[in-house]
Design an enzyme around this catalytic site. Structure first.
Site, PDB file in Angstrom:
ATOM      1  N   LYS A  91       0.847  -1.194   0.000  1.00  0.00           N
ATOM      2  CA  LYS A  91       0.000   0.000   0.000  1.00  0.00           C
ATOM      3  C   LYS A  91       0.883   1.246   0.000  1.00  0.00           C
ATOM      4  O   LYS A  91       1.887   1.305   0.721  1.00  0.00           O
ATOM      5  CB  LYS A  91      -0.904  -0.022   1.235  1.00  0.00           C
ATOM      6  N   SER A 105      -9.655   1.875   3.129  1.00  0.00           N
ATOM      7  CA  SER A 105      -8.799   2.597   2.207  1.00  0.00           C
ATOM      8  C   SER A 105      -7.819   1.714   1.420  1.00  0.00           C
ATOM      9  O   SER A 105      -7.222   2.195   0.428  1.00  0.00           O
ATOM     10  CB  SER A 105      -7.990   3.663   2.967  1.00  0.00           C
ATOM     11  N   SER A 132      -9.894  -0.332   7.217  1.00  0.00           N
ATOM     12  CA  SER A 132      -9.314  -0.164   5.886  1.00  0.00           C
ATOM     13  C   SER A 132      -8.694  -1.416   5.286  1.00  0.00           C
ATOM     14  O   SER A 132      -8.410  -1.442   4.091  1.00  0.00           O
ATOM     15  CB  SER A 132      -8.267   0.960   5.902  1.00  0.00           C
TER      16      SER A 132
END
Length: 390
Positions: free
Chosen positions: A37, A109, A133
């Site tokens: 990420k 997210s 997330s």
């Protein structure tokens, strides 16, 4: 140098180098690939947090370095909801789309992380979880995810651009719990073994009116599965915690991004900018009140775990919504999408307990298995036991 553009219609990838960072040849994770990420610091790779605004440099991630040393190879960085402040996958680079349902949200997210796993582009993905997330995109993309206990030594958050330091967690997503358990076991040096469900006391948290009928049915189906494996299941209640969660996260996020907010026209997306400005405007009294409520919710959760050893709950209130959808019709009435989702996931990041997000029998609708703080291996073992019984 970046690799030549590869097909990426979902806009999951933020950066793909010409060649991966190769892991150690003889490590226990040798042969596995992972995505990162774009909040994690990786030497030589850019970090933009899927925003056009400037962001602080968190330095290199020891977690990425450790995974490479254990043999896994890093293939690139994935997009996220802008600066991780959201649940939909929307960002300053066009946003990420669902891997199988065009026009639908992948969740956030850690949106690109989930998509990269679901499309079998990597074996596992590194994500972060501040309010759901990892778990939300895992559920909506049909994969598994793991949020460890807060500050677990195997999952350090150093070298990660923070959103809310007191709520942030690092963790993996994969297509099955077996891969997650393999990665966790390599990091801890203690292999995770499947655990039996016989005699386990399960608290079923399924608030009335908070989920669609299909999510309710899917959660009951998993409850029936663990009962068939010998667990006892008892309904439990727990309050909504967003009155503590939102001020905590927004206040801390505003502090992280103070420099960008000081610009004349900060180039965040409108929702992100408004949320950060809301956090910056909080008074000391409001921040203290949020922490007092947080302490009360922690006491409530401790009381719950005196009755139940594991909690079972839905991860998301509905199947993947359409991109741009802002409200959700539920049996209890219309609810803003952010609130409808976060009230299911935020309690467990706010309070720092471990959670396994596991796909239910209904496509793109997942459940959460929640354990006591520090019982990560036990929780993963139970998830392995459930997965092995399928």
């Amino acid at each position: 140098m970046s690799a030549p553009p590869l097909p990426d219609p979902q806009r999951a990838w933020a950066y793909r180098p010409a060649s991966p960072l190769s892991g150690a040849a003889q490590g226990p994770l040798a042969g596995l690939t992972f995505s990162v990420k774009d909040l994690f610091g990786v030497p030589g790779w850019p970090l933009q947090a899927s925003t056009r605004a400037p962001v602080p440099d968190p330095g290199p991630s020891p977690l990425v370095a450790r995974l490479l040393a254990l043999g896994a190879s890093a293939t690139g960085k994935t997009h996220l909801h802008e600066i991780a402040l959201g649940i939909t996958g929307h960002n300053g680079h066009g946003g990420t789309e669902h891997p199988f349902w065009p026009g639908h949200m992948p969740g956030g997210s850690s949106s690109g992380a989930a998509v990269s796993v679901a499309l079998e582009q990597v074996d596992f993905a590194l994500g972060t979880d501040t309010g759901g997330s990892i778990r939300i995109p895992a559920a909506w993309c049909g994969v598994a995810g793991f949020k460890p206990t807060k500050d677990h030594p195997a999952w350090p958050t150093q070298g990660i651009l923070p959103l809310s330091p007191s709520c942030d967690h690092a963790g993996p997503l994969a297509r099955d719990v077996q891969t997650i358990a393999r990665v966790h076991g390599a990091l801890t040096g203690q292999p995770v073994q499947p655990a039996p469900w016989g005699g386990v006391r399960v608290g079923l948290w399924l608030p009335s009116g908070w989920v669609t009928p299909e999510v309710e049915a899917a959660t009951h189906a998993v409850a029936a599965q663990v009962q068939a494996l010998g667990a006892t299941v008892e309904p439990v209640t727990f309050p909504e915690v967003l009155d503590a969660y939102s001020p905590t996260v927004l206040g801390e996020a505003a502090a992280v991004h103070r420099a960008a907010l000081a610009q004349a026209d900060p180039p965040f997306l409108p929702f992100t900018l408004a949320a950060l400005q809301q956090g910056a405007a909080l008074t000391e009294a409001e921040r203290e009140a949020a922490q007092a409520r947080r302490a009360a919710y922690r006491a409530d959760l401790d009381a719950l775990f005196a009755r139940a050893q594991v909690l079972l709950a839905p991860t998301v209130p509905c199947p993947p919504p359409l991109i741009g959808q802002e409200e959700l019709e539920l049996p209890g009435g219309a609810v803003p999408l952010r609130r409808a989702v976060l009230r299911l996931t935020a309690p467990f990041s706010l309070l720092g307990v471990p959670v396994v997000a596991w796909p239910s029998p209904t496509p793109f609708v997942g459940v959460q298995l929640v354990g006591r703080a520090g019982q990560d291996d036990r929780l993963l073992g139970l998830a392995l036991g459930l997965e092995g019984a399928q």
